[in-house]
Design an enzyme around this catalytic site. Structure first.
Site, PDB file in Angstrom:
ATOM      1  N   ALA C  32       1.053  -0.806   0.156  1.00  0.00           N
ATOM      2  CA  ALA C  32       0.078  -0.143   0.333  1.00  0.00           C
ATOM      3  C   ALA C  32       0.938   1.258  -0.230  1.00  0.00           C
ATOM      4  O   ALA C  32       2.068   1.453   0.410  1.00  0.00           O
ATOM      5  CB  ALA C  32      -0.988   0.360   0.956  1.00  0.00           C
ATOM      6  N   THR C  33       0.094   2.242  -0.225  1.00  0.00           N
ATOM      7  CA  THR C  33       1.142   3.477   0.005  1.00  0.00           C
ATOM      8  C   THR C  33       1.922   3.750   0.725  1.00  0.00           C
ATOM      9  O   THR C  33       0.514   4.060   1.969  1.00  0.00           O
ATOM     10  CB  THR C  33       0.256   5.062  -0.637  1.00  0.00           C
ATOM     11  OG1 THR C  33      -0.686   4.778  -1.623  1.00  0.00           O
ATOM     12  CG2 THR C  33       1.281   6.216  -0.738  1.00  0.00           C
ATOM     13  N   GLN C  34       3.226   3.730   1.240  1.00  0.00           N
ATOM     14  CA  GLN C  34       3.034   4.323   2.862  1.00  0.00           C
ATOM     15  C   GLN C  34       3.908   5.895   2.743  1.00  0.00           C
ATOM     16  O   GLN C  34       4.170   6.141   3.514  1.00  0.00           O
ATOM     17  CB  GLN C  34       4.699   3.273   2.564  1.00  0.00           C
ATOM     18  CG  GLN C  34       4.717   1.822   2.359  1.00  0.00           C
ATOM     19  CD  GLN C  34       3.278   1.525   3.483  1.00  0.00           C
ATOM     20  OE1 GLN C  34       3.835   1.300   4.933  1.00  0.00           O
ATOM     21  NE2 GLN C  34       2.369   0.354   3.820  1.00  0.00           N
ATOM     22  N   ALA C  35       3.604   6.169   1.736  1.00  0.00           N
ATOM     23  CA  ALA C  35       4.352   7.792   1.556  1.00  0.00           C
ATOM     24  C   ALA C  35       4.439   8.284   0.286  1.00  0.00           C
ATOM     25  O   ALA C  35       4.070   7.269  -0.949  1.00  0.00           O
ATOM     26  CB  ALA C  35       6.085   7.569   2.058  1.00  0.00           C
ATOM     27  N   TRP C 149      -3.736   9.226   0.308  1.00  0.00           N
ATOM     28  CA  TRP C 149      -2.608  10.263   0.960  1.00  0.00           C
ATOM     29  C   TRP C 149      -2.832  11.789   0.565  1.00  0.00           C
ATOM     30  O   TRP C 149      -2.143  12.655  -0.060  1.00  0.00           O
ATOM     31  CB  TRP C 149      -0.995  10.291   0.469  1.00  0.00           C
ATOM     32  CG  TRP C 149      -0.447  10.071   2.080  1.00  0.00           C
ATOM     33  CD1 TRP C 149       0.357  11.657   2.410  1.00  0.00           C
ATOM     34  CD2 TRP C 149       0.308   9.499   2.647  1.00  0.00           C
ATOM     35  NE1 TRP C 149       0.620  10.964   3.886  1.00  0.00           N
ATOM     36  CE2 TRP C 149       1.190   9.917   3.623  1.00  0.00           C
ATOM     37  CE3 TRP C 149       0.247   7.839   2.237  1.00  0.00           C
ATOM     38  CZ2 TRP C 149       1.969   9.268   4.627  1.00  0.00           C
ATOM     39  CZ3 TRP C 149       1.150   7.094   3.392  1.00  0.00           C
ATOM     40  CH2 TRP C 149       1.717   7.920   4.954  1.00  0.00           C
TER      41      TRP C 149
END
Lengths: 265, 264, 270
Positions: C32-35, C149
Site C-alpha cells: 500500500a502507499t507508504q508515503a 495520502w
C-alpha cells in the site's frame, strides 16, 4: 389441482408468455386487507384496515415506519413484508451514514424492485407474496410508490392494493384532481373515505381496525422547509379522523360492482 | 504506550509524532510507516446529579500545534428517532482521535436506532453503556482511540455517568473528566464533587479529622463547577479552548448550551 | 525457443544466470502507499456571504523537484461543489475518477435538463453530502492501512442552502471552519484568513470581492514562503449559481523587496 404444466417454478414461461408463479404471487397481494396511499404537494399518507384473525386476537399491523422520511403499507404475507422492511431500513440507515441525507424515495423503491425481480428469474426462488405502498418525502417533495411481487414499481398520485381495493381505486380516480392541493387533514380524510368504499357491507372503520401513516414537508416560519417524519397513528389517535368521515356519503355511489371475493372477514 | 495515557504531565503532550514507530534501524536510516492515529486534543467532563446529568466538552480541534477548527462538538445525542435527535435521552462524549470518535458515535447511534426499531422503545442508559463497551472491545486489537463518556438517567431517574477506556473497560461513576486536560480537571472534581481531602476544622486531634460529609450537588452548583473546571484547563493546556459545549440531561429532555472559552 | 511466454524476452539463464522473477510474484504481502510521491502543496478556502472561494496552485512536486507545472487540483462536482486536493497526486487522480463515477450515477438518478453549471437540482448530492461520503471513504482506507495520502477541502452548500466548507485528511479526520487551509497554508494562510473570517458571523458579512482578494493575497504569501509552490494557480468561486473556476490565474503584483532583509539562512554570510 394444477392449472397447467407451466406453474411449477418462476423461470418457465407458459406458451402464452406468462409466468404463473409471479401471477399467483400477485394474487397473494389481493388476499391481504386493503391499504390506500395518496400524495399531495405537501404530504404523503397511508391508511389501512387491520384484520384480526378472530375476535380474541390482536390486529395484524399494516403500516411500518422505514426511516424518518419513509413508511410502507403492506398487503399480503406479513412475514415477507418484514424481510423487505428490514432490508429497506438497513439501506436507509446505510445511506444516511455515508451521505448524511434522507435516501431518495425513488432510489429506495428501485432497490426493492430489483431485489424482487431477482426472485422471478432464478430457479428455486419464490417471488415475494406481498405488495407495498411506499410513501415518503425527499428533497423533491412527497412521493407515493406502488410495489408488486413481480418487481414492478411505479410512482402514483394515489393508489390502493389488497382485498376489494378496486372500490377504493374507483373513489380515488373520481377525486384525483383534488389531491394535489389537499392539506394534511383533507388528504387523510380522502384516504379514509377510499378505505370505507372497500369495506364489506356491515363493517365500519373503528379505532381498532384503522391505521393512518403520515409524512410531509412543512414550511417553517423562516420560509425553509422541514420534513415531518413518517409516523403511524393507531387506536385513540385516529378517533377524530374516523368521526370526521363517519357520515358523509361523498363518492359512495357506483361502488356496487367490483369483485365479489369475500376475504375481508 | 504513551498513546493510552491520559496524563500529559508524565509523558509530555500527546502528540502523534511522539508516538511514531520506534526504529531499530541504524542511526541515520529512517523507516517511514503510516500511523493511523493522531491526537486531536480537547477535553470532556461529566457529572451525575440526583436527578440530572451534566456533560461538557470544549469545541477545539487540534493537530500538533495547529487549531483545525474552533467549533467541533465532542458531545452527541444518541438514540433519538430522527437524525435531529429531538427525543434522544442519552449523551455520548468522545475525545482523542476525532475520526475514531465520529465512527464510534455513528456506530452506537445506528445500534440504538435499530434497537428502537426492533423493540419499539428507547434503549436504557445501562443497556447502551454495556453495548458501547462491547463495541469498543470488538476492536481490541485495532482500537478506537477515543475516551468515551456516556451520560443519561438510570431506571430510577438518577443521573448516570459511565466512563470508558479505548478498549472497553467501563464503570459507572459520579463524575469523570476525559481527554487532554483530564489530569488537570479530575483532581479538582475529586475535591469539589466527592469532597476528597476536605475535613471539618477542629473535629479531631492532629490528622484524625472528620471528613466533610458528602451531599448531592445542585444543578447550579454543578454547572458552575464545569465552567470553572474548563476555565482552569484552558489556562493550562494549549489543546483546550474556543468554546464550551454543555448538555444537561433531565427527565424533561436534553438542554444544550454553548459558552465561549478563551481562544488563545 | 522456450515454450513459456513468461520467459520470452528475458535474459538467457545460461548466459546471465538465473533470472530474478521475484517481482512477478502475485502472492506475498499486500502493498500500500507508504508515503506520498508526487505531491501538491496547500489548498486554501474561505467562506463569504453567499458562497465559498477556494484556491490551489498548479504545481505537482516530485520531492523538491517542480515536476509538473500544469496540474489542476481543484475539481468541480456536479457543477455545484468544488473539491480541492493537497498531498499525493496519484491518489488525487484516483479520487477524481471515483468522483466522476459518483457524479454520473447521481446524474442518472436525478435525471434533469440542468446544464453543467447552474442552480442545483433538488435532491442531488450537495457539498455536505459529498464531504460526508469522502470522509467515510478516507476513514475506511486508513482503517485498511491503505490510506489515500491527501488532505481534501470540500466547498459548496449544505441542505439548508448555507455556504459549506469542510476538510478531511488521510486519516478520515473531518472538520469544518469559516476558513480552511491544508499543508503550509495552515501555518501561513490560515492566520491571514482568520483575520477576515474568525467566526461564521464574520464570514456571513464578507463580500465576494473581499473573499477573493484575501485568497489571492494568501496565495501570494504562500508563493513567497513555500518553496514547493508556484505563481500559477487555480481559483474557484462557488455560489448558488454554480461554480466559476479559473485554472490559469497568474500571481499579480509580487514584490520581493522583503527578501533582502531576510537574514539567518541562504547564501548571504553576514
Amino acid at each position: 389441482m394444477f392449472r397447467n404444466n407451466y406453474d411449477n417454478d418462476s423461470v418457465t414461461f407458459s406458451p402464452q408468455g406468462r409466468i404463473f408463479q409471479v401471477e399467483y404471487a400477485a394474487e397473494a397481494v389481493k388476499q391481504g386487507s386493503v391499504v390506500v396511499g395518496i400524495a399531495s404537494k405537501t404530504h404523503a399518507v397511508l391508511v389501512a384496515i387491520k384484520r384480526n384473525a378472530e375476535e380474541l386476537s390482536s390486529y395484524q399491523k399494516k403500516l411500518f415506519p422505514i426511516d424518518e422520511h419513509v413508511g410502507i403499507a403492506i398487503a399480503g404475507l406479513t412475514s415477507d413484508a418484514r424481510v423487505l422492511s428490514n432490508f429497506m431500513k438497513q439501506q436507509c440507515l446505510g445511506h444516511r451514514l455515508t451521505y448524511g441525507r434522507n435516501m431518495p424515495v425513488r432510489t429506495l423503491v428501485e432497490m426493492i424492485g430489483s431485489k424482487a425481480q431477482v426472485n422471478t428469474q432464478h430457479y428455486g426462488k419464490r417471488p415475494y407474496g406481498v405488495g407495498l405502498l411506499v410513501a415518503g418525502v425527499d428533497e423533491q417533495g412527497p412521493h407515493l410508490f406502488e410495489f408488486q411481487p413481480s418487481g414492478m414499481t411505479e410512482e402514483m398520485v394515489a393508489f390502493a392494493i389488497g382485498a376489494r381495493s378496486q372500490m377504493a381505486r374507483t373513489y380515488l380516480e373520481k377525486n384525483i384532481d383534488k389531491f394535489a392541493d389537499c392539506d394534511r387533514e383533507e388528504l387523510i380524510r380522502h384516504g379514509l373515505r377510499a378505505l370505507k368504499e372497500s369495506l364489506v357491507q356491515d363493517r365500519e372503520l373503528t379505532v381498532d381496525n384503522t391505521s393512518v401513516g403520515v409524512s410531509g414537508v412543512v414550511k417553517a416560519d423562516d420560509g425553509s422547509t422541514k420534513v415531518e417524519p413518517f409516523r403511524v397513528y393507531d387506536g385513540q389517535e385516529v378517533t377524530a379522523w374516523i368521526e370526521s368521515v363517519a357520515d358523509d356519503k361523498e363518492g359512495g355511489a357506483g361502488a356496487t360492482e367490483g369483485e365479489s371475493m369475500e376475504v375481508d372477514s | 504506550m504513551a498513546m493510552f495515557s491520559q496524563n500529559p504531565l508524565l509523558n509530555g503532550p500527546n502528540y502523534s509524532f511522539n508516538d511514531g514507530p520506534i526504529s531499530n534501524a541504524p542511526e541515520g536510516a529512517r523507516q517511514h510507516r503510516f500511523d493511523p492515529y493522531t491526537d486531536n486534543g480537547g477535553s470532556t467532563l461529566a457529572i451525575a446529579g440526583a436527578d440530572f446529568t451534566v456533560m461538557a466538552g470544549d469545541t477545539r480541534l487540534t493537530s500538533g500545534y495547529s487549531i483545525n477548527s474552533r467549533h467541533h462538538p465532542k458531545l452527541f445525542k444518541i438514540g433519538g428517532t430522527t437524525s435531529d435527535q429531538k427525543d434522544a435521552n442519552i449523551v455520548l462524549s468522545v475525545v482523542g482521535f476525532a475520526a475514531d470518535g465520529e465512527a464510534l458515535k455513528e456506530r452506537l447511534d445506528a445500534i440504538c436506532k435499530m434497537y428502537r426499531y426492533r423493540h419499539g422503545k428507547p434503549m436504557s442508559v445501562k443497556a447502551c453503556a454495556q453495548r458501547l463497551s462491547t463495541i469498543l472491545y470488538q476492536k481490541r486489537f485495532f482500537p478506537y482511540y477515543a475516551y468515551a463518556i456516556l451520560g443519561g438517567l438510570d431506571e430510577e431517574g438518577k443521573g448516570a455517568v459511565y466512563s470508558y477506556d479505548p478498549v472497553g473497560s467501563y464503570e459507572r461513576e459520579q463524575c469523570r473528566a476525559g481527554g487532554a486536560a483530564a489530569s488537570l480537571i479530575m483532581p479538582f472534581l475529586d475535591n469539589q464533587v466527592n469532597f476528597k481531602n476536605q475535613y471539618i476544622p477542629n473535629s479531631g486531634e492532629g490528622h484524625a479529622l472528620q471528613e466533610r460529609e458528602r451531599r448531592p450537588l445542585t444543578r447550579d452548583e454543578v454547572e458552575m463547577l464545569v465552567k470553572d473546571a474548563f476555565d482552569g484547563a484552558v489556562e493550562r493546556h494549549i489543546e483546550v479552548g474556543d468554546g464550551l459545549q454543555m448538555m444537561v440531561i433531565t427527565k424533561d429532555g436534553i438542554e444544550e448550551v454553548l459558552l465561549p472559552l478563551k481562544k488563545d | 525457443m522456450d515454450h513459456r511466454p513468461q520467459a520470452w524476452g528475458r535474459p538467457r539463464d545460461d548466459v546471465y544466470g538465473a533470472y530474478d522473477a521475484s517481482y512477478l510474484r502475485s502472492t506475498g504481502p499486500k502493498t500500500a502507499t507508504q508515503a506520498p510521491v508526487v505531491t501538491g502543496t496547500s489548498v486554501i478556502a474561505i467562506k463569504f456571504k453567499d458562497g465559498v472561494v477556494m484556491a490551489a496552485d498548479n504545481l505537482a512536486s516530485y520531492g523538491s523537484l517542480a515536476r509538473f507545472t500544469d496540474v489542476k487540483r481543484l475539481r468541480p462536482f456536479l457543477g455545484t461543489s468544488v473539491v480541492g486536493f493537497g498531498g499525493d497526486v496519484s491518489d488525487m487522480q484516483f479520487l477524481d475518477r471515483h468522483l466522476n463515477e459518483l457524479a454520473i450515477d447521481e446524474a442518472y438518478e436525478h435525471e434533469t435538463t440542468a446544464s453543467v453549471s447552474g442552480p442545483a437540482p433538488p435532491g442531488q448530492l450537495n457539498a455536505a453530502n459529498l464531504h460526508k461520503y469522502l470522509s467515510k471513504l478516507m476513514y475506511r482506507r486508513r482503517s485498511d492501512f491503505d490510506p489515500l495520502w491527501n488532505q481534501i477541502l470540500v466547498a459548496g452548500f449544505d441542505s439548508d442552502k448555507k455556504p459549506f466548507l469542510a476538510s478531511v485528511d488521510l486519516r478520515g479526520t473531518a472538520f469544518t471552519s469559516p476558513s480552511l487551509a491544508t499543508g503550509f497554508g495552515a501555518m501561513l494562510a490560515q492566520p491571514i484568513m482568520r483575520r477576515y473570517a474568525a467566526t461564521e458571523e464574520d464570514a456571513a458579512r464578507l463580500s465576494r470581492e473581499e473573499a477573493v482578494k484575501v485568497v489571492k493575497e494568501c496565495m501570494k504569501v504562500l508563493f513567497y514562503r513555500d518553496a514547493r509552490s508556484l505563481d500559477r494557480y487555480s481559483i474557484a468561486v462557488v455560489t448558488k449559481d454554480g461554480v466559476e473556476l479559473n485554472e490559469d490565474e497568474q500571481l499579480e503584483s509580487q514584490s520581493w523587496a522583503f527578501a533582502e532583509r531576510i537574514r539567518g539562512y541562504g547564501t548571504q554570510t553576514v
